[in-house]
Scaffold this active site. Structure first.
Site, PDB file in Angstrom:
ATOM      1  N   CYS A  19      -3.390   9.607  -6.008  1.00 31.71           N
ATOM      2  CA  CYS A  19      -3.437  11.031  -5.685  1.00 31.71           C
ATOM      3  C   CYS A  19      -3.894  11.757  -6.948  1.00 31.71           C
ATOM      4  CB  CYS A  19      -2.114  11.562  -5.139  1.00 31.71           C
ATOM      5  SG  CYS A  19      -0.735  11.593  -6.271  1.00 31.71           S
ATOM      6  N   CYS A  93      -7.176  12.606  -3.180  1.00 34.62           N
ATOM      7  CA  CYS A  93      -7.987  12.589  -4.404  1.00 34.62           C
ATOM      8  C   CYS A  93      -9.460  12.756  -4.086  1.00 34.62           C
ATOM      9  CB  CYS A  93      -7.745  11.330  -5.226  1.00 34.62           C
ATOM     10  SG  CYS A  93      -8.410   9.807  -4.536  1.00 34.62           S
ATOM     11  N   CYS A  97     -12.121   8.791  -6.130  1.00 35.61           N
ATOM     12  CA  CYS A  97     -11.768   7.380  -6.068  1.00 35.61           C
ATOM     13  C   CYS A  97     -13.035   6.546  -5.845  1.00 35.61           C
ATOM     14  CB  CYS A  97     -10.768   7.143  -4.940  1.00 35.61           C
ATOM     15  SG  CYS A  97     -10.071   5.489  -4.970  1.00 35.61           S
TER      16      CYS A  97
END
Length: 142
Positions: A19, A93, A97
């Site tokens: 996150c 996120c 990522c």
């Protein structure tokens, strides 16, 4: 044949929770999976913009269910951490990522506990537990 180098080396699946701040949702998820899976799963968490410390309300919410995450520290998300995971669970996120072929990715839509009181964080904690139980059932049956 194992799907990743991590599974080859440790003989168990590896899960990475991601996150933004690595201070609430991902820390609670890692705490739940560590608690419920024991040594059967390698558990990590990271954030694209880690906070200074784990959210104290998240710590309190987990303490209420007998899980101590007080020693955890937010960690920066690296490409190496993603590559080492068999399963990568993102929690808000976004595009931060990195995506690698052969990994299992899931994006869990969860409210952010940042700035919330304990009454608001408890349902998030309980939602994460339900998701972790399903994930663990999938991992151990695979």
């Amino acid at each position: 044949m194992p799907e990743s180098a991590t599974e080859t080396l440790t003989g168990k699946p590896s899960v990475l929770f991601v996150c933004v701040h690595n201070a609430g949702r991902s820390q609670m998820a890692a705490g739940w999976l560590t608690h419920l899976a024991g040594e059967r799963v390698e558990v990590r968490s990271a954030g694209s913009a880690p906070a200074e410390q784990v959210n104290p309300v998240a710590v309190e919410a987990m303490r209420e269910v007998g899980i101590d995450i007080t020693s955890e520290q937010p960690k920066i998300l690296t490409s190496e951490a993603v590559q080492a995971g068999d399963v990568v669970i993102t929690m808000g996120c976004g595009d931060a990522c990195p995506i690698f072929p052969g990994k299992r990715y899931e994006d869990w839509k969860l409210d952010d506990p940042a700035g919330q009181d304990i009454e608001a964080v408890r349902p998030i904690r309980d939602d994460i537990r339900r998701r972790i139980e399903k994930l663990l059932a999938d991992l151990v049956s695979a």
